[in-house]
Design a protein around this motif. Sequence first.
Motif, short mmCIF file in Angstrom:
data_model
loop_
_atom_site.label_atom_id
_atom_site.label_comp_id
_atom_site.label_asym_id
_atom_site.label_seq_id
_atom_site.Cartn_x
_atom_site.Cartn_y
_atom_site.Cartn_z
N PHE A 1 -0.23 -48.84 23.60
CA PHE A 1 1.20 -48.97 23.91
C PHE A 1 1.33 -50.00 25.03
CE2 PHE A 1 5.25 -47.83 25.85
CZ PHE A 1 6.06 -47.66 24.74
N VAL B 1 9.48 -42.75 23.61
CA VAL B 1 9.23 -43.86 22.68
C VAL B 1 7.72 -44.04 22.47
CG1 VAL B 1 9.42 -46.37 22.40
CG2 VAL B 1 11.36 -45.05 23.24
N LYS B 2 6.95 -43.87 23.52
CA LYS B 2 5.50 -43.98 23.41
C LYS B 2 4.95 -42.91 22.46
CE LYS B 2 1.27 -43.79 26.19
NZ LYS B 2 0.70 -43.64 27.56
N THR B 3 5.44 -41.69 22.60
CA THR B 3 5.00 -40.60 21.73
C THR B 3 5.34 -40.90 20.28
OG1 THR B 3 5.35 -39.01 23.52
CG2 THR B 3 5.19 -38.13 21.30
N GLN B 4 6.56 -41.39 20.05
CA GLN B 4 6.97 -41.73 18.69
C GLN B 4 6.10 -42.84 18.12
OE1 GLN B 4 11.07 -42.75 19.15
NE2 GLN B 4 11.79 -40.64 19.17
N SER B 5 5.75 -43.81 18.93
CA SER B 5 4.95 -44.95 18.48
C SER B 5 3.53 -44.53 18.11
CB SER B 5 4.90 -46.02 19.56
OG SER B 5 4.03 -47.07 19.21
N ILE B 6 2.98 -43.59 18.89
CA ILE B 6 1.60 -43.17 18.67
C ILE B 6 1.47 -42.26 17.44
CG2 ILE B 6 -0.33 -41.86 19.63
CD1 ILE B 6 0.51 -42.87 22.38
N GLU C 1 10.48 -53.45 17.36
CA GLU C 1 10.48 -52.07 16.89
C GLU C 1 10.55 -51.09 18.07
OE1 GLU C 1 7.74 -49.00 14.21
OE2 GLU C 1 7.19 -51.12 14.39
N LEU C 2 9.73 -51.34 19.10
CA LEU C 2 9.74 -50.47 20.29
C LEU C 2 11.07 -50.57 21.02
CD1 LEU C 2 6.15 -51.10 21.73
CD2 LEU C 2 6.96 -49.14 20.38
N LYS D 1 3.78 -41.75 15.04
CA LYS D 1 4.41 -42.39 13.87
C LYS D 1 4.82 -41.35 12.83
CE LYS D 1 2.39 -46.92 14.59
NZ LYS D 1 1.57 -48.01 14.05
N GLN E 1 13.66 -48.58 19.16
CA GLN E 1 13.48 -47.14 19.38
C GLN E 1 14.02 -46.73 20.75
OE1 GLN E 1 9.32 -46.39 18.82
NE2 GLN E 1 9.42 -46.48 16.59
N GLN F 1 8.30 -57.28 20.26
CA GLN F 1 8.22 -55.81 20.26
C GLN F 1 9.57 -55.21 19.87
OE1 GLN F 1 5.46 -54.40 20.55
NE2 GLN F 1 4.11 -55.68 21.81
#
Length: 436
Positions: free
Chosen positions: A123, A151-156, A70-71, A158, A74, A68
């Motif tokens: 996530f 980070v979760k918001t950014q991942s979702i 990338e996460l 994108k 971030q 993980q």
Amino acid sequence: MNKIGTVIGFTFRNKVKTKAFIITTLVLAIIMSIAINIPYFIQLFSGEDLKDGASGESTKIGLIYGQQAELAEQLDSYWKAQNNEDLTLVKYDTADIQVLQNDIEEGIIEGYLQFTEDTNVIFPAVIYASEEGEQLNPIAQAELTGALQTVKTQSIVKDSLTPEQIAELGTPVQFNTESVSLASGIDNKTATEENEAQEILNFGVVYVLIILFFFTTMTTGNMIASEVTTEKSSRIMEILITSVSPLTQMFGKIIGMFLVGLTQIATFILVLVANLLMPQNKQLLADFDLNLSQVSLDVLIYGFIFYVLGYFLYAVLFAAVGSIVSRTEDLGQAVMPITMLSLAAFYIGTFSISVPNSVLMKVSSFIPFFSPTTMIVRIGIGEVAVWEIWASILALVVFIIFFGWLSAKIYRTGVLMYGKRPTMKEIRKAMKAYKI
């Protein structure tokens, strides 16, 4: 006047030099010091700071990249952008358990964060591992949770949102309070933290005043009754009344004991201030942003007035009861009604402190036996008109004058009545022989 001054001075010096007074004051001061420094002791024995970084050292937490990456990247970038010096994330490329355990044992890191590798969720969950399963302190955990939420918001989202929009998602919503003025409509002045701090301080002052009143009433009142009974049972009273009148003795003892109580309270205040000014407590007070100058002056002034008047009301009753008891063994039972009154005043004030404007509080604030606690609660926390305050003070003064006169007659006749406790009929008959 010289004689009553002599009695006051003798009573004061005699009591403050006793072992009971010194030991009681010392023990209570130690208990206060321990209670104030409990957070520091917890921190000392647990080896943790109340807030990481308070000692000047940053807490280091390992961050495993692994699959993980990338996460993790971030999260690391976001955390560095916050410039949070209290907690540092240390990069680990792989989850080598042996290396991580060695670093924890050597104190390089306190624990490590790892994203799970579950591909069936949008996530992944985050695991924090540490020695013996110790958790992060609440402040650090809350800050990391906020960072992970971003980070979760950014991942979702994108690439569907711009960086500015993503940053706005992580910004808390502002919630302001406005006050309404009948004269000028809506006042756009935002409520400040000073008002909240003042309410907290007033609540604390009210609570302390209630405890001080109950403590002083019980201790000094019982000391007055006990001293009168002791002098009477040892026949010293027969010698004392030949040089000083019974009334001078009674009021001299009451004022002398009042000064003893003030001395003890002043000692406790000095202990309290000394502990709060210690380095480990200064930071805690700074975090709460409390300023003693924010305490309402009305609370202090009226609190002192009701404290003094309430003390004298109960003191004259204790003196009267002590004068009609011939043996110290009977004193506890004799003062029980007065003790119950003071307990009622204490409980009504403390249990109703969250509802200061209740009917019970309003009625009790005009009953002199209860008003020293209930009225100060209404002044400090509730809503009360000025006329109500002075009506309560007037009722207290009237009761003090009446019970002072009654207690003086009882005291004058009771100090020379020996044997079993006299009946009310015998006391009334003896009182008729004296005019005060």
